[in-house]
Scaffold this active site. Structure first.
Site, mmCIF file in Angstrom:
data_model
loop_
_atom_site.group_PDB
_atom_site.id
_atom_site.type_symbol
_atom_site.label_atom_id
_atom_site.label_comp_id
_atom_site.label_asym_id
_atom_site.label_seq_id
_atom_site.Cartn_x
_atom_site.Cartn_y
_atom_site.Cartn_z
ATOM 1 N N HIS A 562 43.885 64.132 75.145
ATOM 2 C CA HIS A 562 44.479 63.016 74.418
ATOM 3 C C HIS A 562 45.927 62.751 74.844
ATOM 4 O O HIS A 562 46.542 61.779 74.395
ATOM 5 C CB HIS A 562 44.427 63.288 72.910
ATOM 6 N N ASP A 566 43.352 57.722 75.611
ATOM 7 C CA ASP A 566 43.275 57.298 74.220
ATOM 8 C C ASP A 566 41.821 57.237 73.771
ATOM 9 O O ASP A 566 40.902 57.145 74.589
ATOM 10 C CB ASP A 566 43.933 55.924 74.042
#
Length: 589
Positions: A562, A566
């Site tokens: 992450h 996204d």
């Protein structure tokens, strides 16, 4: 003619090294491949061999100095007649250059060739190093050495001897098994004969080029083995040369130890950083091989803890000559409360007698897997997304074409190439999934090198299908089958497990619905396959009418980093993968 001695590059991500010790002084004679100086880097401590035979003419970089790779650190006079000069450098030093290839008189070598980058000279394996000690029939025995299984690998663990002393061996016959940071492999015998001696036992971790056994002719007495040379030639008359060692087992200095006398694994560079920042290494967790404290570990510890992690400054009395009998009773009661919390730090001691069972040490491969999993968790911000995919179309296609396809192509037809093709389609939609983090930048990879996780009886390994985007469906299946078979038979080469850009793991063959796999560093994504199950699914036709049908369903899990991917990008990638599989219409050959 002088030959430059340069700081080698001990791995693709290492750009500097610290010279911790010179093993020769100016004026000393040196032999090609004889240890010349020791270095410490963020990854490894190593002895660096001389690039040529001659006389050490000049030392340009002193002990303790940290220099970039390819820096000239010394000069060797290959003529051997020039006087040594450590004070005045030559007016026109020769440019750094890679050493010339070994002459025909050099000992024959097997294994991976050394890798050179610019002026870098890597320490290469010498699988055959003939010993001058003669056997009963006048022929010299052959040394068996630990090979270098890749340019960034400098040690290996002997996991199993496939022959015992006295057994006959044939050249290229598997002799012993090793485990390294990259791969497990069977090492072939460098010559035919009888295994006269085993110098390194199973479980020993030794440096590359270390003599681990001796092969000779039948009838050779055991005492001829004792006269065999050490892994590298050493001039005995020179006081600066190191004494012979039969087995160069990796060891760590005893200067830094834990409370119970256990050696703390760290490099001289790490210990220097600890001393400069007054940090007690016993409190620094190590993430390297075998709990080794790396440069990253000590720097991260100092950044997170600052002064809290530092050992208290010693206070020296100003008047040590004058006895002070009266103040001594006062500090005695102060240490009494300090030992109280120590038992709380060691809860396993009273509990262990109550636990029944066998205590088995981790294998070298299991230790490496544990280190990499912990490192990945600490490095990447793991997030997982799970998608249900209707595989009915592919299941029916495979059942229909499987028999004829396997007869034509000579390999099994599995579901893996379908998933690999879908993965590459998803990457074309979202290239961010096929990247790596390099500092504060993102590296978009030109090729798609797919790692295929293979479960073995002794652990897990991830061989890589290189440039998968250029392979046909048949080519993908053949590559996947070949790597899996060689992984199970310990025939993989170091290059087979390097260079992956994204990974597929298939625990579904064992029956789970799905899993949450850990990313293989330095990649940023891993695709996990669950099992394929028949399930009732609501189907909507063209008129909008709903019905229930039995479909073949798989759950695919994308584990992603992450930090740079996204959730929207990850889900759009998975939508593309699902659409490709549910509407598959390619020719599979």
């Amino acid at each position: 003619m002088p030959t430059d001695v340069v700081m080698p590059q001990m791995g693709e991500s290492i750009f500097e090294g610290t010279i911790t010790k010179w093993l020769k002084k100016p004026g000393d004679k040196v032999q090609r491949d004889e240890p010349l100086f020791e270095i410490s880097t963020d990854k490894v401590d190593a002895e660096i061999p001389a690039p040529a035979s001659g006389v050490l003419k000049e030392i340009k970089i002193a002990e303790g100095a940290t220099v970039q790779v390819n820096t000239v650190v010394g000069l060797i006079d290959t003529d051997g007649g020039a006087a040594a000069s450590s004070a005045t450098p030559p007016s026109q030093p020769a440019p750094a250059k890679a050493p010339s290839a070994p002459s025909s008189a050099s000992p024959k070598t097997n294994g991976s060739p050394p890798s050179t980058g610019g002026a870098t000279r890597q320490q290469s394996p010498a699988p055959v190093a003939p010993s001058p000690a003669k056997g009963a029939n006048g022929e010299a025995p052959t040394d068996v050495v630990m090979p270098q299984m890749g340019e960034s690998i400098f040690e290996g663990t002997i996991t199993k001897w496939l022959k015992k002393v006295g057994d006959k061996v044939q050249r290229d016959e598997p002799l012993f098994e090793i485990s390294t940071d990259k791969v497990d492999a069977e090492i072939p015998a460098p010559a035919s004969g009888v295994l006269l001696e085993v110098k390194a036992s199973e479980g020993s971790t030794v440096q590359v080029n270390t003599v681990v056994a001796v092969i000779g002719k039948s009838g050779a007495p055991a005492k001829t083995v004792e006269a065999a040379p050490t892994p590298r030639p050493v001039e005995k008359e020179k006081p600066s040369a190191q004494p012979p060692r039969d087995e160069q087992v990796i060891d760590f200095p005893a200067g830094d130890r834990a409370e119970h006398g256990e050696r703390l694994r760290s490099s001289p560079l790490v210990r220097r950083i600890a001393r400069e920042n007054n940090v007690d290494l016993t409190g620094v967790p190590g993430t390297g091989l075998g709990g080794r404290i790396t440069k990253h570990d000590i720097q991260d510890f100092i950044q997170r803890h600052g002064a809290e992690g530092r050992r208290p400054e010693p206070v020296e009395p100003k008047y040590t000559q004058v006895p002070q009998p009266q103040p001594q009773p006062h500090p005695q009661p102060q240490p009494q409360p300090q030992p109280q919390p120590r038992p709380e730090i060691q809860p396993p001691a009273p509990v262990s007698p109550e636990l029944q069972g066998e205590l088995v040490s981790m294998t070298p491969m299991r230790k490496k897997i544990a280190e990499r999993m912990v490192e990945s968790r600490r490095t990447s911000a793991h997030v997982h997304t799970v998608f249900k995919v209707d595989m009915t179309r592919i299941v029916k296609l495979r059942e229909k074409l499987r028999k004829g396809w396997e007869e034509r192509n000579g390999t099994k037809l599995t579901f893996m190439p379908f998933i690999a093709k879908a993965l590459m389609h998803g990457i074309r939609v979202k290239p961010i999934v096929n990247t790596s983090v390099v500092g504060d930048a993102i590296q978009y990879h030109k090729n798609i090198n797919i790692g295929i996780a293979v479960a073995l009886e002794w652990g897990l390994i991830v061989p890589v299908v290189k440039q998968a985007e250029n392979l046909s469906f048949v080519g993908l299946q053949r590559s996947i089958s070949d790597l899996g078979e060689r992984a199970r038979t310990k025939k993989l080469k170091p290059d087979d497990v390097q260079g992956g850009t994204i990974t597929i793991t298939n625990p579904g063959i064992f029956g789970p619905q799905f899993g949450t796999p850990i990313i293989l560093q330095p990649q940023v994504a891993i695709l996990g396959m669950g099992g394929i199950f028949k399930e009732p699914v609501v189907i909507t036709d063209e008129d909008g009418s709903d019905s229930i049908a039995i479909r073949h369903i798989i759950r695919l899990t994308l584990g992603y980093d992450h930090r740079i991917i996204d959730g929207a990008d990850a889900d759009q990638f998975m939508v593309a993968v699902r659409s490709y599989l549910e509407n598959f219409n390619e020719d599979i050959g």
